[in-house]
Every structure is written in C-alpha cells, then in structure tokens.
Design a protein around this motif. Structure first.
Motif, PDB file in Angstrom:
ATOM      1  N   MET A 187      37.442  10.248 -12.902  1.00  0.00           N
ATOM      2  CA  MET A 187      37.750   9.370 -11.945  1.00  0.00           C
ATOM      3  C   MET A 187      38.631   7.927 -12.213  1.00  0.00           C
ATOM      4  SD  MET A 187      35.995   9.605  -8.428  1.00  0.00           S
ATOM      5  CE  MET A 187      36.022  11.184  -7.491  1.00  0.00           C
ATOM      6  N   ASP A 188      38.122   7.687 -13.873  1.00  0.00           N
ATOM      7  CA  ASP A 188      38.545   6.387 -14.469  1.00  0.00           C
ATOM      8  C   ASP A 188      39.631   6.703 -15.346  1.00  0.00           C
ATOM      9  OD1 ASP A 188      36.568   4.811 -13.170  1.00  0.00           O
ATOM     10  OD2 ASP A 188      35.034   5.686 -14.905  1.00  0.00           O
ATOM     11  N   SER A 189      40.422   7.903 -15.053  1.00  0.00           N
ATOM     12  CA  SER A 189      41.514   8.129 -16.193  1.00  0.00           C
ATOM     13  C   SER A 189      42.730   8.665 -15.479  1.00  0.00           C
ATOM     14  CB  SER A 189      40.970   9.308 -17.142  1.00  0.00           C
ATOM     15  OG  SER A 189      39.855   9.050 -17.794  1.00  0.00           O
ATOM     16  N   VAL A 190      43.808   8.681 -16.165  1.00  0.00           N
ATOM     17  CA  VAL A 190      45.086   9.137 -15.635  1.00  0.00           C
ATOM     18  C   VAL A 190      45.202  10.469 -16.034  1.00  0.00           C
ATOM     19  CG1 VAL A 190      46.146   6.961 -15.752  1.00  0.00           C
ATOM     20  CG2 VAL A 190      46.306   8.330 -17.714  1.00  0.00           C
ATOM     21  N   PRO A 191      46.190  11.235 -15.301  1.00  0.00           N
ATOM     22  CA  PRO A 191      46.345  12.746 -15.312  1.00  0.00           C
ATOM     23  C   PRO A 191      46.806  12.997 -16.859  1.00  0.00           C
ATOM     24  CG  PRO A 191      47.038  12.032 -13.375  1.00  0.00           C
ATOM     25  CD  PRO A 191      46.731  10.910 -13.887  1.00  0.00           C
ATOM     26  N   ASP A 192      46.825  14.037 -17.605  1.00  0.00           N
ATOM     27  CA  ASP A 192      47.482  14.229 -18.726  1.00  0.00           C
ATOM     28  C   ASP A 192      47.542  15.923 -18.895  1.00  0.00           C
ATOM     29  OD1 ASP A 192      45.159  15.962 -20.350  1.00  0.00           O
ATOM     30  OD2 ASP A 192      44.174  13.858 -19.771  1.00  0.00           O
ATOM     31  N   LEU A 193      48.458  16.357 -19.515  1.00  0.00           N
ATOM     32  CA  LEU A 193      48.965  17.954 -19.596  1.00  0.00           C
ATOM     33  C   LEU A 193      47.589  18.842 -19.709  1.00  0.00           C
ATOM     34  CD1 LEU A 193      52.314  17.610 -21.415  1.00  0.00           C
ATOM     35  CD2 LEU A 193      51.846  18.193 -18.990  1.00  0.00           C
ATOM     36  N   MET A 194      46.588  18.187 -20.713  1.00  0.00           N
ATOM     37  CA  MET A 194      45.523  19.247 -21.134  1.00  0.00           C
ATOM     38  C   MET A 194      44.660  19.450 -19.983  1.00  0.00           C
ATOM     39  SD  MET A 194      42.647  18.516 -24.091  1.00  0.00           S
ATOM     40  CE  MET A 194      41.515  17.717 -23.107  1.00  0.00           C
ATOM     41  N   HIS A 195      44.306  18.343 -19.600  1.00  0.00           N
ATOM     42  CA  HIS A 195      43.225  17.999 -18.327  1.00  0.00           C
ATOM     43  C   HIS A 195      43.849  18.854 -17.181  1.00  0.00           C
ATOM     44  CE1 HIS A 195      41.127  15.285 -21.052  1.00  0.00           C
ATOM     45  NE2 HIS A 195      40.072  15.911 -20.443  1.00  0.00           N
ATOM     46  N   THR A 196      45.101  18.796 -17.056  1.00  0.00           N
ATOM     47  CA  THR A 196      45.616  19.430 -15.967  1.00  0.00           C
ATOM     48  C   THR A 196      45.761  20.979 -16.052  1.00  0.00           C
ATOM     49  OG1 THR A 196      47.018  17.570 -15.529  1.00  0.00           O
ATOM     50  CG2 THR A 196      47.761  19.723 -14.523  1.00  0.00           C
ATOM     51  N   CYS A 197      46.137  21.419 -17.122  1.00  0.00           N
ATOM     52  CA  CYS A 197      46.041  22.885 -17.451  1.00  0.00           C
ATOM     53  C   CYS A 197      44.639  23.370 -17.543  1.00  0.00           C
ATOM     54  CB  CYS A 197      46.898  23.461 -18.849  1.00  0.00           C
ATOM     55  SG  CYS A 197      46.542  24.956 -19.466  1.00  0.00           S
ATOM     56  N   LEU A 198      43.655  22.825 -18.071  1.00  0.00           N
ATOM     57  CA  LEU A 198      42.490  23.546 -18.113  1.00  0.00           C
ATOM     58  C   LEU A 198      41.727  23.230 -16.641  1.00  0.00           C
ATOM     59  CD1 LEU A 198      41.340  22.363 -21.644  1.00  0.00           C
ATOM     60  CD2 LEU A 198      42.322  24.359 -20.884  1.00  0.00           C
ATOM     61  N   SER A 199      42.121  22.205 -15.950  1.00  0.00           N
ATOM     62  CA  SER A 199      41.414  21.969 -14.808  1.00  0.00           C
ATOM     63  C   SER A 199      41.903  23.376 -13.929  1.00  0.00           C
ATOM     64  CB  SER A 199      41.698  20.643 -13.684  1.00  0.00           C
ATOM     65  OG  SER A 199      41.269  19.562 -14.639  1.00  0.00           O
ATOM     66  N   LEU A 200      42.992  23.674 -14.078  1.00  0.00           N
ATOM     67  CA  LEU A 200      43.630  24.784 -13.351  1.00  0.00           C
ATOM     68  C   LEU A 200      43.216  26.090 -13.656  1.00  0.00           C
ATOM     69  CD1 LEU A 200      47.374  24.018 -12.919  1.00  0.00           C
ATOM     70  CD2 LEU A 200      45.641  23.793 -11.099  1.00  0.00           C
ATOM     71  N   SER A 201      42.784  26.070 -15.110  1.00  0.00           N
ATOM     72  CA  SER A 201      42.062  27.376 -15.643  1.00  0.00           C
ATOM     73  C   SER A 201      40.710  27.602 -15.248  1.00  0.00           C
ATOM     74  CB  SER A 201      41.876  27.078 -17.305  1.00  0.00           C
ATOM     75  OG  SER A 201      43.374  27.159 -17.781  1.00  0.00           O
ATOM     76  N   GLY A 202      39.993  26.282 -15.101  1.00  0.00           N
ATOM     77  CA  GLY A 202      38.721  26.461 -14.478  1.00  0.00           C
ATOM     78  C   GLY A 202      38.606  26.809 -12.945  1.00  0.00           C
ATOM     79  N   LEU A 203      39.486  26.289 -12.256  1.00  0.00           N
ATOM     80  CA  LEU A 203      39.762  26.767 -10.661  1.00  0.00           C
ATOM     81  C   LEU A 203      39.994  27.964 -10.847  1.00  0.00           C
ATOM     82  CD1 LEU A 203      41.526  23.698  -9.163  1.00  0.00           C
ATOM     83  CD2 LEU A 203      39.225  24.300  -8.855  1.00  0.00           C
ATOM     84  N   SER A 204      40.882  28.870 -11.696  1.00  0.00           N
ATOM     85  CA  SER A 204      41.186  30.054 -11.491  1.00  0.00           C
ATOM     86  C   SER A 204      40.050  31.020 -11.912  1.00  0.00           C
ATOM     87  CB  SER A 204      42.095  30.466 -12.650  1.00  0.00           C
ATOM     88  OG  SER A 204      42.387  31.938 -12.738  1.00  0.00           O
ATOM     89  N   LEU A 205      39.140  30.574 -12.996  1.00  0.00           N
ATOM     90  CA  LEU A 205      37.998  31.267 -13.110  1.00  0.00           C
ATOM     91  C   LEU A 205      36.913  31.356 -11.981  1.00  0.00           C
ATOM     92  CD1 LEU A 205      36.976  29.706 -16.783  1.00  0.00           C
ATOM     93  CD2 LEU A 205      37.601  32.208 -16.094  1.00  0.00           C
ATOM     94  N   PHE A 206      37.005  30.319 -11.258  1.00  0.00           N
ATOM     95  CA  PHE A 206      36.142  30.431 -10.029  1.00  0.00           C
ATOM     96  C   PHE A 206      36.670  30.736  -8.806  1.00  0.00           C
ATOM     97  CE2 PHE A 206      34.884  26.092 -12.197  1.00  0.00           C
ATOM     98  CZ  PHE A 206      33.983  26.747 -13.108  1.00  0.00           C
ATOM     99  N   GLY A 207      37.844  31.689  -8.955  1.00  0.00           N
ATOM    100  CA  GLY A 207      38.405  32.731  -7.970  1.00  0.00           C
ATOM    101  C   GLY A 207      39.049  31.754  -6.968  1.00  0.00           C
ATOM    102  N   ASP A 208      39.652  30.639  -7.192  1.00  0.00           N
ATOM    103  CA  ASP A 208      40.548  29.998  -6.326  1.00  0.00           C
ATOM    104  C   ASP A 208      41.837  31.083  -6.292  1.00  0.00           C
ATOM    105  OD1 ASP A 208      42.710  28.460  -5.318  1.00  0.00           O
ATOM    106  OD2 ASP A 208      41.714  26.835  -5.544  1.00  0.00           O
ATOM    107  N   ASP A 209      42.089  31.168  -4.675  1.00  0.00           N
ATOM    108  CA  ASP A 209      43.013  32.159  -4.125  1.00  0.00           C
ATOM    109  C   ASP A 209      44.474  31.624  -4.363  1.00  0.00           C
ATOM    110  OD1 ASP A 209      41.340  33.817  -3.356  1.00  0.00           O
ATOM    111  OD2 ASP A 209      41.157  33.218  -1.236  1.00  0.00           O
ATOM    112  N   ASN A 210      44.519  30.196  -4.669  1.00  0.00           N
ATOM    113  CA  ASN A 210      45.967  29.699  -4.884  1.00  0.00           C
ATOM    114  C   ASN A 210      46.685  30.139  -6.414  1.00  0.00           C
ATOM    115  OD1 ASN A 210      46.293  27.961  -2.640  1.00  0.00           O
ATOM    116  ND2 ASN A 210      44.172  26.907  -3.371  1.00  0.00           N
ATOM    117  N   LEU A 211      45.678  30.583  -7.229  1.00  0.00           N
ATOM    118  CA  LEU A 211      46.053  30.642  -8.620  1.00  0.00           C
ATOM    119  C   LEU A 211      45.942  32.079  -9.187  1.00  0.00           C
ATOM    120  CD1 LEU A 211      43.793  27.549  -9.728  1.00  0.00           C
ATOM    121  CD2 LEU A 211      46.388  27.503  -9.196  1.00  0.00           C
TER     122      LEU A 211
END
Length: 364
Positions: free
Chosen positions: A317-341
């Motif tokens: 929460m103390d940082s700004v978005p960046d490409l690596m954390h955005t991609c890997l956040s989506l990868s994590g959400l995908s692993l957890f079965g997010d239906d959007n991904l």
C-alpha cells in the motif's frame, strides 16, 4: 500515486455471515494499464532501457492472463514479434555460439556493426526465456529461432557444479539462472546440451534445514529462490529426487508460514508483497498444497493493492503500481481460481492457452 490519492475498496465491510467482502476487480483499468505501457512508459523506467524485453514480457503475459490480447491488432503483434527477433544473436565470425540467444534490448546494439556481434552484444538466459515466452504468447511458431545455437549457448553456461551463469562474460550463477536455463530447454524441447544430473545436484545443495531454498548453497531461504528450485525440478520431472514426503511437508510448512496479514512475505520478518502471491502460490500449486493457505485473505490482499484509477498493482500500500507486480499479482489471482482470468501453468508462468500452443508446435 500515494495512498491518500487511491480509490480503495473498504476492507472492513462484512455481510450478514461475517465474511469479508472482496474489493472490486478493475478489469478495464488493468487492461488499459498494460496497453498504455506498451505505447509509453514514464521517464523513471529509463533505468530499464537495457532490459526492455522484461517489461514487454510482463505486459504481454499480463494481457494474456486477462484474456485481452485481442486488444492488439495483428499488425501490432507482428511488429512486436519482429522486434523480439531483432534481439536474437546468431552465430557468425564475431559471435561465438556461447553468446547466442536473445538480448534484453536494442539499446546495446551498435547499429554500425549490427547484425554482427560486438563486445556489448551478448545474450542472457533470463532475456532468452522471456523472449521465447513472448513469441509463444503471440502465436509465433518459433521457426525463426536458432534453436541449436541457443541450446549450445545454454549448455556453455553450465558450470561444473551444475549451476548456470546468466551470460557468458562474468555472469552470476544461482537458482534464478538455473530456472531460466531449464525453462529454455523445456520450451525448445531439448535437454541434450546440459548435464541434468549435475543440475539436480546443485538444486539439492541449495535446500536449507527449514525446508526452503536459498539462491546458492548456504544462502538464506527465499520465496523467489524456492520457486525457482521447485519449478526447475518440476520441469525436469525430478521433484521426488530431491524432496521425499517428509521434506515436502517441511517445505509446505515454510511456505504456508510466509502468509502474513493476508499476503506473502519473501523471507522471515519481511513485509508481505504481492509478487510472492505468485512465487509462493505457484510453489504450493506445483507440490499440490495450494489448499493449505487462506486463499480469500490473499486475494483480498492483492486486490487492495490495486490502483482503481490508473490500473495496475503495487507491491504494497505504500508503493505505486509497476509492470512486474501487476503481472505477478494477476498470476497469483489466476492460481487461486479467479474466474476473470485465464489459468496459468505455474512452472512457466504462461497461460494454459499459450502452453497448449507450445505443445502443438513442439509436435511439428
């Protein structure tokens, strides 16, 4: 953008069953974040100019996880593929096979001598891995990849202890470059230029008493190194050669104990960081223990580190978005079965769709 400027969902809302209400998933904003990044990056990104392919990898893998590659025109995809191939070093009188593969950027190219090789032109196994993933993701059949030169180059980077250097000239050697080297061999479907047994032995020496892996033998256990070790063994289909049932349980305990305040920390006594939702989530997925964590708490942690104005995810929460954390956040959400991904292959971090295409071209 600072915390006070963010639009964040209220994580304190509860429903009648006292269950946590998940923050909004801002699909369009995240898609546009990647699309805008493909066209223009902020000036602070200039420090990554010699590794542009890294940024391109995160952008395209992220778009594929979002199932948003159709936002790119066929002409745009073709231009990207051609740019990636421009980074390929092939054997010639000035470029030995040990230096062949993909570079990180056109920044290092001397236009007066290109496509000949000079002292600044050298491949890197990390960049080569990402280049191959990009090409597969965009539907390229790898027909222009000089596979034999790349495989020979990877083999020349393996040291006597089984580890791999990042590049031919004074490259570091640790589990990061082990993983990238093995991923390259997996994608090109050829293990003939490396010593697999020595590679497995090196990985086993990086295993610590606490059940996780350090970057090198004797180094502190780390979430990224642990992923690289487990993913490498998975690609080699040799997980059981290093980890028996008891050791798997110890590893599982170490990873599960890294969940802290919903997210995952990379090391003991560190703050949680969205990228470890992939590194450690993928580790658990590979060993069949993803059900051992609090998935909803982790999903909530990731979504609360999204910027709902610009799109993208930050590390905390103390940082700004960046490409690596955005991609890997989506990868994590995908692993957890997010239906959007789109679902991903945890050992390669490409989508199942891209992996199926890879299998198709490997059979040709």
């Amino acid at each position: 953008m600072l915390n006070s400027e963010r639009q964040r969902a209220d994580t304190n809302l509860v429903n009648a069953n006292n269950k946590m209400t998940m923050p909004q998933f801002a699909f369009e904003q995240h898609k546009n974040y990647f699309l805008h990044s493909l066209d223009q990056l902020p000036s602070k990104s200039a420090i990554f100019d010699n590794s542009r392919i890294t940024m391109l990898y995160f952008e395209l893998i992220g778009l594929d996880i979002l199932d948003a590659l159709e936002s790119l025109t066929d002409q745009h995809k073709k231009e990207i593929v051609n740019w990636v191939y421009k980074l390929q070093l092939v054997p010639n009188e000035n470029c030995p096979e040990q230096k062949c593969g993909f570079m990180g950027s056109t920044t290092v190219i001397n236009l007066k001598t290109y496509p000949k090789c000079d002292k600044y032109c050298e491949s890197n196994v990390g960049m080569t891995y990402m280049a191959l993933c990009i090409l597969i993701t965009l539907g390229d059949d790898l027909s222009r990849v000089n596979k034999s030169a790349i495989l020979w180059g990877v083999g020349s980077l393996q040291k006597s202890d089984g580890s791999f250097r990042s590049n031919y000239e004074n490259g570091e050697n640790d589990l990061r470059f082990m993983y990238c080297s093995l991923a390259i061999c997996n994608i090109l479907n050829d293990w003939s230029t490396i010593n697999v047994n020595n590679a497995i032995q090196f990985i086993s020496k990086c295993l610590n008493y606490d059940g996780a892996f350090g970057q090198n033998p004797g180094a502190e256990s780390h979430g990224g190194s642990t992923y690289c070790a487990i993913a490498s063994l998975s690609l080699l289909e040799s997980l059981s050669l290093v980890l028996d049932k008891r050791k798997l349980k110890v590893l599982e305990r170490w990873v599960v104990n890294r969940q802290f305040n919903g997210g995952f920390q990379g090391r003991i006594n560190k703050d949680p960081d969205t990228c470890y939702s992939f590194w450690l989530g993928a580790t658990l997925s590979i060993i069949g223990s993803l059900d051992r964590i609090h998935k909803n708490e982790n999903i909530n942690f990731i979504l609360n580190n999204a910027n709902l104005l610009t799109g993208g995810f930050s590390k905390n929460m103390d940082s700004v978005p960046d490409l690596m954390h955005t991609c890997l956040s989506l990868s994590g959400l995908s692993l957890f079965g997010d239906d959007n991904l789109n679902p991903i292959i945890p050992a390669l971090n490409i989508t199942v769709r891209a992996a199926n295409f890879l299998k198709h071209i490997q059979k040709k």
